[in-house]
Write a protein that holds these residues in place. Structure first.
Motif, PDB file in Angstrom:
ATOM      1  N   GLY A 133       0.799  -1.220   0.000  1.00  0.00           N
ATOM      2  CA  GLY A 133       0.000   0.000   0.000  1.00  0.00           C
ATOM      3  C   GLY A 133       0.830   1.267   0.000  1.00  0.00           C
ATOM      4  N   SER A 134       2.043   1.171   0.560  1.00  0.00           N
ATOM      5  CA  SER A 134       2.903   2.360   0.621  1.00  0.00           C
ATOM      6  C   SER A 134       3.314   2.839  -0.766  1.00  0.00           C
ATOM      7  CB  SER A 134       4.143   2.063   1.458  1.00  0.00           C
ATOM      8  OG  SER A 134       4.910   1.007   0.884  1.00  0.00           O
ATOM      9  N   ALA A 135       3.274   1.955  -1.768  1.00  0.00           N
ATOM     10  CA  ALA A 135       3.617   2.349  -3.132  1.00  0.00           C
ATOM     11  C   ALA A 135       2.560   3.280  -3.722  1.00  0.00           C
ATOM     12  CB  ALA A 135       3.762   1.108  -4.017  1.00  0.00           C
ATOM     13  N   PHE A 136       1.371   3.292  -3.119  1.00  0.00           N
ATOM     14  CA  PHE A 136       0.280   4.118  -3.627  1.00  0.00           C
ATOM     15  C   PHE A 136       0.065   5.383  -2.806  1.00  0.00           C
ATOM     16  CE2 PHE A 136      -0.557  -0.166  -5.001  1.00  0.00           C
ATOM     17  CZ  PHE A 136      -1.239  -0.072  -6.198  1.00  0.00           C
ATOM     18  N   VAL A 137       0.357   5.336  -1.507  1.00  0.00           N
ATOM     19  CA  VAL A 137      -0.107   6.382  -0.594  1.00  0.00           C
ATOM     20  C   VAL A 137       0.476   7.754  -0.917  1.00  0.00           C
ATOM     21  CG1 VAL A 137      -0.056   7.163   1.805  1.00  0.00           C
ATOM     22  CG2 VAL A 137      -0.660   4.803   1.271  1.00  0.00           C
ATOM     23  N   VAL A 138       1.798   7.841  -1.100  1.00  0.00           N
ATOM     24  CA  VAL A 138       2.426   9.140  -1.351  1.00  0.00           C
ATOM     25  C   VAL A 138       1.876   9.757  -2.632  1.00  0.00           C
ATOM     26  CG1 VAL A 138       4.577  10.332  -1.847  1.00  0.00           C
ATOM     27  CG2 VAL A 138       4.521   8.561  -0.089  1.00  0.00           C
ATOM     28  N   ASP A 139       1.815   8.967  -3.703  1.00  0.00           N
ATOM     29  CA  ASP A 139       1.309   9.483  -4.969  1.00  0.00           C
ATOM     30  C   ASP A 139      -0.149   9.919  -4.842  1.00  0.00           C
ATOM     31  OD1 ASP A 139       3.748   8.926  -6.028  1.00  0.00           O
ATOM     32  OD2 ASP A 139       3.124   7.190  -7.196  1.00  0.00           O
ATOM     33  N   ALA A 140      -0.926   9.168  -4.076  1.00  0.00           N
ATOM     34  CA  ALA A 140      -2.339   9.523  -3.892  1.00  0.00           C
ATOM     35  C   ALA A 140      -2.482  10.846  -3.152  1.00  0.00           C
ATOM     36  CB  ALA A 140      -3.052   8.398  -3.127  1.00  0.00           C
ATOM     37  N   PHE A 141      -1.719  11.020  -2.074  1.00  0.00           N
ATOM     38  CA  PHE A 141      -1.820  12.247  -1.291  1.00  0.00           C
ATOM     39  C   PHE A 141      -1.393  13.474  -2.100  1.00  0.00           C
ATOM     40  CE2 PHE A 141      -2.410   9.897   2.693  1.00  0.00           C
ATOM     41  CZ  PHE A 141      -3.251  10.767   3.375  1.00  0.00           C
ATOM     42  N   VAL A 142      -0.279  13.373  -2.813  1.00  0.00           N
ATOM     43  CA  VAL A 142       0.189  14.552  -3.547  1.00  0.00           C
ATOM     44  C   VAL A 142      -0.776  14.905  -4.679  1.00  0.00           C
ATOM     45  CG1 VAL A 142       2.608  14.166  -2.954  1.00  0.00           C
ATOM     46  CG2 VAL A 142       1.702  13.190  -5.074  1.00  0.00           C
ATOM     47  N   THR A 143      -1.406  13.904  -5.288  1.00  0.00           N
ATOM     48  CA  THR A 143      -2.377  14.170  -6.346  1.00  0.00           C
ATOM     49  C   THR A 143      -3.588  14.917  -5.796  1.00  0.00           C
ATOM     50  OG1 THR A 143      -1.696  12.175  -7.538  1.00  0.00           O
ATOM     51  CG2 THR A 143      -3.813  13.127  -8.140  1.00  0.00           C
ATOM     52  N   VAL A 144      -4.084  14.457  -4.648  1.00  0.00           N
ATOM     53  CA  VAL A 144      -5.246  15.108  -4.041  1.00  0.00           C
ATOM     54  C   VAL A 144      -4.900  16.517  -3.570  1.00  0.00           C
ATOM     55  CG1 VAL A 144      -6.888  15.007  -2.117  1.00  0.00           C
ATOM     56  CG2 VAL A 144      -6.310  12.930  -3.375  1.00  0.00           C
ATOM     57  N   VAL A 145      -3.722  16.681  -2.992  1.00  0.00           N
ATOM     58  CA  VAL A 145      -3.332  17.984  -2.445  1.00  0.00           C
ATOM     59  C   VAL A 145      -3.206  19.034  -3.551  1.00  0.00           C
ATOM     60  CG1 VAL A 145      -1.443  19.252  -1.359  1.00  0.00           C
ATOM     61  CG2 VAL A 145      -2.250  17.121  -0.355  1.00  0.00           C
ATOM     62  N   ILE A 146      -2.507  18.726  -4.626  1.00  0.00           N
ATOM     63  CA  ILE A 146      -2.352  19.748  -5.666  1.00  0.00           C
ATOM     64  C   ILE A 146      -3.607  19.870  -6.521  1.00  0.00           C
ATOM     65  CG2 ILE A 146       0.122  19.299  -5.753  1.00  0.00           C
ATOM     66  CD1 ILE A 146      -0.326  18.312  -8.643  1.00  0.00           C
ATOM     67  N   GLY A 147      -4.501  18.869  -6.430  1.00  0.00           N
ATOM     68  CA  GLY A 147      -5.773  19.001  -7.133  1.00  0.00           C
ATOM     69  C   GLY A 147      -6.621  20.113  -6.547  1.00  0.00           C
TER      70      GLY A 147
END
Length: 290
Positions: A217-231
């Motif tokens: 799951g850690s392979a997804f979490v960072v990318d998911a958070f940064v996508t939502v934040v800059i969205g």
């Protein structure tokens, strides 16, 4: 011909990165972007979908049905977590961070103890095709289509259905929705469950392409958070362009200097976008529209 092949390879990599970011971020966009819950157990819902769908496929269940089972299981697990833990911590973001982090550790270590350090995969579905001297996975192209379809479906669900209107009203003004007879507890639980189910869907879809380990799951979490934040605040307006920007940057630097530079470049892009657009891409788009 070589130029066309190189261009197609770049577009394929950008599309693949876009699909990964969208599928990883959609569940978090609902739980974090809409509900304001900083869910550090997002990766464990992805883990749940991946493991359950893989077990289902090995039991002889068709792939699409197995993916649906994995997503549904993660969604039900999310509703349980919301009812038992998260429900008592709304408006307490720091406590929510600690609680979901604890859930993450428990699930990761529990999976390691019960199921072992790794789990054999099922192999990537579909076949491959060639363009020039390069070979491409048809399944990755299918994931790009699924990502676009999911964005459209979520937009329609939360903008034009009765549930979507009630969910947004409940999250924005819960006391008003409650006074109008809405079962706000149920709406919160269902919305959190949808976010968890989308995380499980991402795990189920990417399980055939990855090594299944308790920490996947850690392979997804960072990318998911940064996508939502800059969205930005408007998840439906911001998630797609955020994923597109990050996907193109990651693909460009990966093609140039390798995967590590691609990931570094993506994180640098996040810093630059936040510095220039503090309200995110959706905030800038809304301001421009006005």
């Amino acid at each position: 011909m070589d130029t066309l092949s190189t261009l197609f390879a770049f577009l394929y990599q950008a599309g693949d990165a876009f699909a990964f970011l969208v599928l990883a971020a959609c569940g978090l966009a609902i739980i974090f972007g809409m509900m304001g819950v900083i869910n550090l157990a997002h990766g464990e819902f992805i883990l749940c979908g991946a493991y359950v769908s893989t077990y289902a496929i090995k039991s002889g269940i068709p792939f699409i049905l197995a993916v649906a089972i994995g997503a549904l299981t993660a969604g039900l697990a999310g509703m349980v977590v919301e009812r038992l833990v998260v429900r008592h911590l709304y408006q307490r973001p720091l406590d929510t961070i600690v609680a979901t982090w604890g859930i993450s550790l428990i699930v990761t270590q529990g999976t390691l103890i019960v199921l072992g350090s790794t789990m054999p995969g099922t192999g990537t579905p579909l076949g491959s095709f060639s363009s020039g001297s390069y070979s491409y996975s048809e399944y990755r192209v299918a994931l790009m289509a699924v990502a676009i379809g999911l964005l459209v479906s979520l937009y329609l669900l939360f903008r034009f259905t009765r549930f979507g209107v009630i969910a947004r009203a409940t999250i924005q003004v819960p006391h008003m929705a409650n006074s109008l007879g809405v079962n706000t507890s149920l709406i919160y639980s269902l919305t959190f469950g949808i976010g968890a189910a989308l995380a499980g869907l991402a795990g189920a879809l990417y399980a055939p392409t990855m090594t299944l380990v308790p920490t996947m799951g850690s392979a997804f979490v960072v990318d998911a958070f940064v996508t939502v934040v800059i969205g930005g605040a408007d998840i439906f307006l911001g998630t797609a362009p955020a994923a597109a920007v990050l996907g193109v940057m990651k693909a460009a630097l990966t093609s140039w200097k390798g995967q590590m530079f691609g990931h570094i470049g993506m994180l640098v892009t996040v810093i630059v976008v936040i510095r220039i657009l503090p309200t995110g891409i959706s905030g800038w788009l809304l301001k421009t529209r006005r």
